[in-house]
Design an enzyme around this catalytic site. Structure first.
Site, mmCIF file in Angstrom:
data_model
loop_
_atom_site.group_PDB
_atom_site.id
_atom_site.type_symbol
_atom_site.label_atom_id
_atom_site.label_comp_id
_atom_site.label_asym_id
_atom_site.label_seq_id
_atom_site.Cartn_x
_atom_site.Cartn_y
_atom_site.Cartn_z
ATOM 1 N N ARG A 57 50.291 2.284 54.391
ATOM 2 C CA ARG A 57 50.789 3.595 53.987
ATOM 3 C C ARG A 57 49.878 4.751 54.353
ATOM 4 O O ARG A 57 50.319 5.766 54.874
ATOM 5 C CB ARG A 57 50.955 3.673 52.460
ATOM 6 C CG ARG A 57 52.251 3.232 51.937
ATOM 7 C CD ARG A 57 52.009 2.611 50.574
ATOM 8 N NE ARG A 57 51.140 1.470 50.726
ATOM 9 C CZ ARG A 57 51.570 0.252 51.035
ATOM 10 N NH1 ARG A 57 52.839 0.041 51.143
ATOM 11 N NH2 ARG A 57 50.736 -0.754 51.213
ATOM 12 N N THR A 58 48.612 4.612 54.024
ATOM 13 C CA THR A 58 47.731 5.764 54.171
ATOM 14 C C THR A 58 47.628 6.158 55.639
ATOM 15 O O THR A 58 47.796 7.315 55.999
ATOM 16 C CB THR A 58 46.341 5.460 53.572
ATOM 17 O OG1 THR A 58 46.523 5.026 52.224
ATOM 18 C CG2 THR A 58 45.471 6.694 53.559
HETATM 19 C C1 NCD Z 1 45.441 1.420 47.798
HETATM 20 C C2 NCD Z 1 44.042 1.405 48.374
HETATM 21 O O1 NCD Z 1 43.890 1.197 49.577
HETATM 22 O O2 NCD Z 1 43.139 1.669 47.615
HETATM 23 N N1 NCD Z 1 46.455 1.463 48.748
HETATM 24 C C3 NCD Z 1 46.897 2.702 49.153
HETATM 25 O O3 NCD Z 1 46.189 3.460 49.778
HETATM 26 N N2 NCD Z 1 48.134 3.068 48.767
HETATM 27 C C4 NCD Z 1 45.691 0.431 46.742
HETATM 28 C C5 NCD Z 1 45.414 -1.028 46.968
HETATM 29 O O4 NCD Z 1 44.963 -1.439 48.034
HETATM 30 O O5 NCD Z 1 45.679 -1.796 46.038
#
Ligand code: NCD
Length: 307
Positions: A57-58
């Protein structure tokens, strides 16, 4: 309010007024996006993606956000593909990549990595996750999600459930929420209790209550923020084995919740929310992904001086 050229390293670097301004800008960006208005505000600009840890996602949302605003992206999604593999230091990698771009997004397993990168880079550095420490853009999109779904943040009872020890999203979100008039319920097995430094920081600012079982507080909550146990950050695999599967959100639990409770999750989920919940009115975690795209469009526009 001036955001041009600013780093986004810790959510604690931002005041409530600044956070509210970002949320309002996200609101305007969402309208522009919906009305297909000219969004080419970042034409000719480049975003550098330097990701030293896995991400779906990021990384994709920053890439999509940049392209939707008319800009370009360069970079790598895994260090194996860069000169890091040859032994290049983080500081050198940053000092090289910054020559090609107008801002940099960094994800790295070490705490303090984003701050270090910002010390070396002239261009704005956006922290997309620094070890177990912080994930400030996730906190901003989480706030935007709450604001959009509930109409306000002040006055809410918010539960944060899961890995409060190693989860960087919950650290940034807790710091962010400490700017608002909320009651925060920190819900976790004892082994995964909130990091001490975060707990003591927010405790002086808002009402904070701790619980071990979500069943005990579910009926009071307006927002339940669920997280994955951060298996990869456990120093000892046996410790993970002891806590895995310690909590589960399912239909039976949600039957005890307020009808308008929203359930959020930064994703990825593993087994902490059962798929049956996806169909309920409580589930907002996939809409949260879309709010993430919008919030990151707004952030890129702000730090690059286009919004
Ligand atoms: C999170 C992360 O990378 O900290 N994911 C994200 O960016 N949406 C959460 C996770 O990995 O559990």
């Amino acid at each position: 309010m001036e955001f041009k050229g600013r780093d986004i390293i810790s959510i604690r670097d931002f005041t409530r007024e600044e956070i509210d301004y970002i949320l309002r800008t996200a609101g305007k960006t969402e309208q522009m996006e919906a009305s297909q208005e000219q969004l080419n505000l970042l034409q000719g600009k480049f975003l550098g993606i330097t990701f030293f840890e896995p991400s779906t996602r990021t990384r994709l949302s920053f890439e999509a956000a940049m392209k939707k605003m008319g800009g370009g992206i360069i970079g790598f999604g895994e260090p194996e593909m860069s000169s890091v593999k040859k032994g290049e230091t983080l500081a050198d990698t940053i000092r090289v990549v910054e020559n090609y771009v107008d801002a940099l997004v960094l994800r790295h397993p070490m705490e303090g990595s984003a701050r270090l990168a910002a010390d070396f880079a002239e261009v704005p550095v956006i922290n997309a996750g620094s070890g177990a420490e912080e994930h400030p853009t996730q906190a901003l999109l989480d706030l935007y999600t709450i604001y959009k779904e509930k109409g306000q943040i002040d006055g809410l009872e918010i539960g944060i459930l899961g890995d409060l020890r190693y989860g960087r999203t919950v650290h940034s979100l807790s710091y962010a929420l400490a700017n608002y008039k909320v009651t925060l319920h920190l819900i976790s097995p004892p082994e995964l209790r909130m990091r001490r430094e975060v707990f003591w920081d927010i405790k002086g600012k808002i009402q904070v209550e701790q619980a071990e079982n979500v069943e005990d507080v579910i009926s009071r909550l307006d927002v339940l923020y669920v997280t994955r146990i951060q298996k990869e950050r456990f120093p000892d695999p046996a410790e993970y084995e002891r806590v895995k599967g310690a909590y589960k959100i399912d239909g039976e639990l949600l039957a005890k919740a307020k009808p308008e409770l929203i359930v959020m999750h930064p994703l990825p989920r593993v087994d902490e929310i059962t798929p049956e919940v996806d169909q309920t009115r409580h589930a907002v975690y996939f809409r949260q992904v879309r709010y993430g795209l919008i919030t990151r469009m707004a952030l890129l526009g702000l730090v690059m001086g286009a919004l």
